[in-house]
Design a protein around this motif. Structure first.
Motif, PDB file in Angstrom:
ATOM      1  N   GLU A  48       0.828  -1.211   0.000  1.00 17.33           N
ATOM      2  CA  GLU A  48       0.000   0.000   0.000  1.00 17.33           C
ATOM      3  C   GLU A  48       0.860   1.259   0.000  1.00 17.33           C
ATOM      4  O   GLU A  48       0.483   2.276  -0.559  1.00 17.33           O
ATOM      5  CB  GLU A  48      -0.940   0.014   1.204  1.00 17.33           C
ATOM      6  N   PHE A  49       2.016   1.203   0.641  1.00 14.63           N
ATOM      7  CA  PHE A  49       2.949   2.325   0.620  1.00 14.63           C
ATOM      8  C   PHE A  49       3.959   2.045  -0.482  1.00 14.63           C
ATOM      9  O   PHE A  49       4.610   1.006  -0.489  1.00 14.63           O
ATOM     10  CB  PHE A  49       3.667   2.468   1.974  1.00 14.63           C
ATOM     11  N   ARG A  50       4.074   2.949  -1.404  1.00 10.74           N
ATOM     12  CA  ARG A  50       4.979   2.736  -2.538  1.00 10.74           C
ATOM     13  C   ARG A  50       6.406   3.126  -2.158  1.00 10.74           C
ATOM     14  O   ARG A  50       6.652   4.260  -1.786  1.00 10.74           O
ATOM     15  CB  ARG A  50       4.505   3.536  -3.731  1.00 10.74           C
ATOM     16  N   THR A  51       7.298   2.164  -2.263  1.00 16.55           N
ATOM     17  CA  THR A  51       8.709   2.427  -2.009  1.00 16.55           C
ATOM     18  C   THR A  51       9.407   2.683  -3.337  1.00 16.55           C
ATOM     19  O   THR A  51       8.896   2.342  -4.398  1.00 16.55           O
ATOM     20  CB  THR A  51       9.362   1.237  -1.284  1.00 16.55           C
ATOM     21  N   GLY A  52      10.574   3.295  -3.251  1.00 16.46           N
ATOM     22  CA  GLY A  52      11.315   3.593  -4.477  1.00 16.46           C
ATOM     23  C   GLY A  52      12.808   3.600  -4.228  1.00 16.46           C
ATOM     24  O   GLY A  52      13.297   3.073  -3.226  1.00 16.46           O
ATOM     25  N   GLY A  53      13.530   4.233  -5.120  1.00 16.68           N
ATOM     26  CA  GLY A  53      14.984   4.270  -5.070  1.00 16.68           C
ATOM     27  C   GLY A  53      15.544   4.992  -3.854  1.00 16.68           C
ATOM     28  O   GLY A  53      16.715   4.822  -3.520  1.00 16.68           O
ATOM     29  N   SER A  54      14.727   5.790  -3.183  1.00 18.50           N
ATOM     30  CA  SER A  54      15.210   6.498  -1.992  1.00 18.50           C
ATOM     31  C   SER A  54      14.893   5.732  -0.710  1.00 18.50           C
ATOM     32  O   SER A  54      15.005   6.274   0.379  1.00 18.50           O
ATOM     33  CB  SER A  54      14.594   7.899  -1.925  1.00 18.50           C
ATOM     34  N   ASP A  55      14.508   4.443  -0.842  1.00  7.07           N
ATOM     35  CA  ASP A  55      14.186   3.603   0.310  1.00  7.07           C
ATOM     36  C   ASP A  55      15.100   2.383   0.341  1.00  7.07           C
ATOM     37  O   ASP A  55      15.551   1.905  -0.696  1.00  7.07           O
ATOM     38  CB  ASP A  55      12.727   3.134   0.244  1.00  7.07           C
ATOM     39  N   VAL A  56      15.358   1.881   1.557  1.00  4.39           N
ATOM     40  CA  VAL A  56      16.207   0.723   1.770  1.00  4.39           C
ATOM     41  C   VAL A  56      15.377  -0.352   2.467  1.00  4.39           C
ATOM     42  O   VAL A  56      14.723  -0.070   3.476  1.00  4.39           O
ATOM     43  CB  VAL A  56      17.415   1.091   2.663  1.00  4.39           C
ATOM     44  N   LEU A  57      15.399  -1.572   1.928  1.00  2.00           N
ATOM     45  CA  LEU A  57      14.751  -2.699   2.597  1.00  2.00           C
ATOM     46  C   LEU A  57      15.747  -3.234   3.615  1.00  2.00           C
ATOM     47  O   LEU A  57      16.763  -3.813   3.259  1.00  2.00           O
ATOM     48  CB  LEU A  57      14.364  -3.792   1.600  1.00  2.00           C
ATOM     49  N   LEU A  58      15.453  -3.034   4.909  1.00  2.00           N
ATOM     50  CA  LEU A  58      16.370  -3.457   5.955  1.00  2.00           C
ATOM     51  C   LEU A  58      16.219  -4.922   6.317  1.00  2.00           C
ATOM     52  O   LEU A  58      17.203  -5.593   6.625  1.00  2.00           O
ATOM     53  CB  LEU A  58      16.163  -2.635   7.224  1.00  2.00           C
ATOM     54  N   GLU A  59      14.986  -5.401   6.314  1.00  2.00           N
ATOM     55  CA  GLU A  59      14.758  -6.749   6.822  1.00  2.00           C
ATOM     56  C   GLU A  59      13.404  -7.257   6.352  1.00  2.00           C
ATOM     57  O   GLU A  59      12.475  -6.490   6.168  1.00  2.00           O
ATOM     58  CB  GLU A  59      14.774  -6.703   8.354  1.00  2.00           C
TER      59      GLU A  59
END
Length: 118
Positions: A48-59
């Motif tokens: 539902e929340f759109r992530t992109g290139g300015s986000d990091v998947l931590l876990e």
């Protein structure tokens, strides 16, 4: 949690995620690092929340009793500040953001942190 994990859950946070998953399906967190509610992890139905290139998947958090892992994303700028810590997702009483799924429960997710060696 493994030694290399960047994010862990308290038992209270895991229990709340089980309840929220039953009500809303697969979940995700995003922490933007903005002021006020932006400094708290926000819980959404997965995707539902759109992530992109300015986000990091931590876990990809594994929660006992929940089939699909709960993704924990953070803005890259916030991650740069917190990269030396292990994040602990906890739950406290009180109302957080109206956009985060736990808001109607009268509780809010909160991040605690511990320094890690590197």
């Amino acid at each position: 949690m493994t030694e290399s994990s960047r994010v862990e859950l308290t038992p209270a946070a895991a229990a709340l995620l089980r309840r929220l998953t039953e009500a809303h399906g697969p979940l995700m967190f995003h922490q933007s690092g903005g002021c006020c509610d932006g400094s708290a992890p926000m819980c959404y139905p997965r995707g539902e929340f759109r992530t992109g290139g300015s986000d990091v998947l931590l876990e990809e958090l594994r929660v006992e009793g929940v089939g699909e892992a709960v993704a924990f994303w953070m803005s890259a700028s916030q991650y740069a500040l917190w990269s030396h810590t292990r994040l602990v997702v906890d739950v406290v009483e009180g109302r957080g953001s109206g956009f985060s799924l736990e808001a109607p429960e009268g509780v809010r997710f909160l991040i605690r942190s511990r320094l890690v060696g590197g």
